[in-house]
Design a protein around this motif. Structure first.
Motif, PDB file in Angstrom:
ATOM      1  N   TRP A 145       4.352  -4.915  -4.636  1.00 13.42           N
ATOM      2  CA  TRP A 145       3.555  -3.844  -5.257  1.00 13.42           C
ATOM      3  C   TRP A 145       4.111  -3.472  -6.635  1.00 13.42           C
ATOM      4  N   TYR A 150       2.371   2.467  -7.859  1.00 12.19           N
ATOM      5  CA  TYR A 150       2.767   3.467  -6.868  1.00 12.19           C
ATOM      6  C   TYR A 150       1.992   4.764  -7.122  1.00 12.19           C
ATOM      7  N   LYS A 166       3.556   3.526  -1.942  1.00 16.28           N
ATOM      8  CA  LYS A 166       2.711   2.448  -2.440  1.00 16.28           C
ATOM      9  C   LYS A 166       1.233   2.794  -2.261  1.00 16.28           C
TER      10      LYS A 166
END
Length: 628
Positions: A145, A150, A166
């Motif tokens: 990710w 985020y 995330k």
């Protein structure tokens, strides 16, 4: 990956051994007259937002609910999921503004320019990807990710407990794109100079929310190359790099010298726009708005489509087994001087019709601002009243291949400054009212024109037939009477009684989720755990989850116990850990449940499809394969 089931206010905590490491996770449409830009197929360019009952195709250049292969006949928004029933051909963001006219010696100063990230014509698309499409449901994506994807540190949008995760939902999608590549200039003088972060979110609960997708668009003025312009942001390094890239590309392409400090985009408007095709008869659609909800809608004129499927779990009484409605509700508009600017303009456009799609970005600015110019070829608005006051321009009264946009503005966007709009994408069955009882090829239920919130508060019944199909029952006002607008003299969304699970009722659910800053039930906090090695064995020991011991309890408890909220759930407990599960695996995408420990006297009733028990759906009364 931790598994969680929400039921009767109780949840499962999870202990996950990853090589002895802990991880808890919280139809066809009418062919267009012009071909859209053909998109390359490669890994990461395409994705879907499909965790709940809405199936929405995505691509990395800013198109939402689109067929990502570039088809000119097949759309990308299907509802309910797993049916062939198309509701959306394409949709996305549109921006238009004026380059600061006060910059001396800069040839772009005073230019009106915009960015079609979604273009219903398909000929003036300006989006260029800056990232892949990321989905939190993809194990590889989840592991890798991106830092900037985020949940951002923005407490006006997200509850503090979500920031830094995330994903804020059961499925987050994320992408970043811009209009800064001069290779995709498509009929304009030069780029506008904006970068967009797009986040999609979806849940399968609570009731009504399983038919909603949320999209957050944060757009940033990326015209500066100076690092100081972006200072103080967590993504300052990324933005500085993109700003330098924007200047290098466009100075070379257009022979200009862009100020290192960038330029302000003045009198700017932002819009979410949709080309809705409800069923395979795109030219039999209408579109209108329900202003107290800041919601645009699209529906089929005759509420008749024999090729469509109508699952009884959605389309049974009080709803009709008939084509549903797709709606887009504005949840947040850009903030100017501490106040949201709200819904500036709602309007239809028609594919080649009386009020045609904006042909270029200069006309786009006139459309979004309602500053139409007949001498430039703009058709007039047909809505009674002054558009700037009624916030409605054109609503067709003859069914066609319609599109609609909802704009906000004006605003100034300074170099390095960001603003945000949030929308809820909603699918719903029609309420079975007398207006659609004769549904069939001959029916033509015209939308009329949206009633103003002040007119709804006048004491007369000004609800349209389509408003009742959308789910409006009556206007109650602040006083609780049959009518009356309360102290502000106009009706807002809290003063409209709605049919549960109708389009408008789901709009209230979406608003409540947004007002709770997207805080919904999620897995308990990870417990501390310890491994005690033995002879060909290991003992796992853990403490209680902090969710059990925190004096504040579950953050969602306050939301669930608000009696005035449509999310109210008195069964939700303040400390609601039901038990613990242990998973084992080598990666987060390949985990096996090896043990479960439940507190005595607890039980699971699964309403979220988190567990596959076979023929078990207690919400529908099907319990053949359900566990005790």
């Amino acid at each position: 990956m931790a598994r969680v089931s929400v039921r009767n206010g109780l949840r499962l905590g999870a202990i996950v051994a990853l090589g002895f490491a802990l991880a808890v996770q919280t139809a066809q449409a009418t062919p267009r007259p012009r071909a859209r830009r053909v998109l390359h197929l490669f890994s990461g360019f395409l994705s879907r937002q499909d965790v709940n009952r809405f199936d929405c195709g995505l691509n990395a250049v800013g198109e939402v609910c689109v067929d990502p292969r570039g088809s000119t006949t097949v759309g990308g928004g299907f509802w309910p999921k797993a049916t062939p029933d198309q509701y959306v051909f394409n949709s996305g963001l549109q921006l238009a503004g004026i380059v600061n006219p006060g910059i001396s010696g800069f040839s772009w100063a005073g230019d009106t320019v915009g960015a079609f990230f979604f273009d219903p014509k398909g000929t003036t698309q300006h989006g260029d990807r800056l990232s892949l499409m990321w989905s939190s449901l993809d194990p590889t994506d989840n592991t890798n990710w991106p830092r900037d994807a985020y949940v951002p540190n923005d407490t006006s949008l997200f509850n503090p407990v979500l920031i830094g995760l995330k994903a804020a939902s059961q499925q987050d999608s994320w992408s970043r794109y811009w209009d800064g590549n001069p290779s995709f200039n498509a009929g304009r003088k030069h780029p506008l100079g904006v970068l967009v972060n797009q986040r999609g979110m979806g849940w399968n609960f609570p009731s009504g929310n399983e038919d909603i997708i949320y999209y957050i668009y944060t757009f940033t003025n990326i015209t500066a190359s100076q690092a100081s312009v972006y200072a103080g942001r967590t993504d300052a390094d990324s933005l500085t790099s993109y700003g330098a890239r924007f200047q290098a590309l466009n100075e070379a392409a257009f022979g200009v010298q862009i100020p290192d400090s960038g330029y302000t985009i003045t009198n700017m408007y932002a819009a979410f726009s949709m080309d809705a095709d409800v069923s395979d008869a795109a030219r039999e659609n209408y579109s209108t708005a329900f202003l107290p909800f800041a919601m645009g809608t699209a529906f089929k004129r005759n509420w008749y489509a024999p090729s469509m499927l109508f699952p009884a779990s959605i389309f049974s009484a009080p709803f009709a087994a008939a084509p549903g409605i797709v709606g887009v509700k504005y949840l947040k508009s850009p903030v100017v001087n501490g106040q949201e600017v709200g819904l500036t303009m709602f309007s239809n456009t028609i594919n080649g019709g009386q009020f045609d799609d904006a042909q270029n970005t200069v006309q786009l600015w006139r459309y979004l601002s309602a500053k139409l110019d007949p001498t430039a070829g703009d058709a007039p608005c047909n809505n009674p009243g002054v558009p700037a006051q009624t916030h409605v321009c054109f609503v067709t009264q003859s069914s066609d291949d319609i599109r609609f946009f909802q704009s906000s503005g004006p605003m100034d966007l300074k170099p390095g400054e960001s603003k945000t709009i949030v929308v809820a994408y909603i699918g719903a069955a029609p309420v079975n009212t007398p207006a659609i009882a004769s549904r069939g090829q001959a029916l033509d239920l015209k939308p009329g024109f949206p009633a103003q919130p002040t007119a709804l508060a006048s004491g007369a019944d000004t609800l349209r037939s389509v408003d009742r199909v959308f789910g409006a029952i009556s206007i109650v006002g602040d006083t609780g009477g049959a009518f009356g607008g309360g102290p502000n003299g106009k009706i807002d969304q809290s003063e409209v009684r709605t049919v549960p699970r109708s389009l408008l009722n789901k709009g209230l659910v979406g608003q409540a989720v947004f007002d709770a800053r997207f805080l919904l039930p999620f897995p308990p906090a990870a417990p501390d755990f310890f491994l005690v090695p033995g002879d060909n064995a290991v003992t796992v020991v853990w403490k209680q989850s902090p969710t059990e011991t925190d004096t504040l309890g579950d953050p969602y408890y306050k939301v669930a116990h608000d009696s005035l909220s449509v999310l109210s759930d008195k069964n939700y407990l303040k400390r609601d850990v039901e038990g613990y599960r242990i998973y084992r695996g080598r990666t987060s995408g390949d985990l096996q449940l090896i043990a479960q420990f439940d507190y005595a006297g607890t039980f699971i009733t699964d309403y979220t499809a988190a567990f596959d028990y076979g023929n078990c759906a207690p919400e529908l009364g099907v319990t053949a394969d359900c566990p005790p």
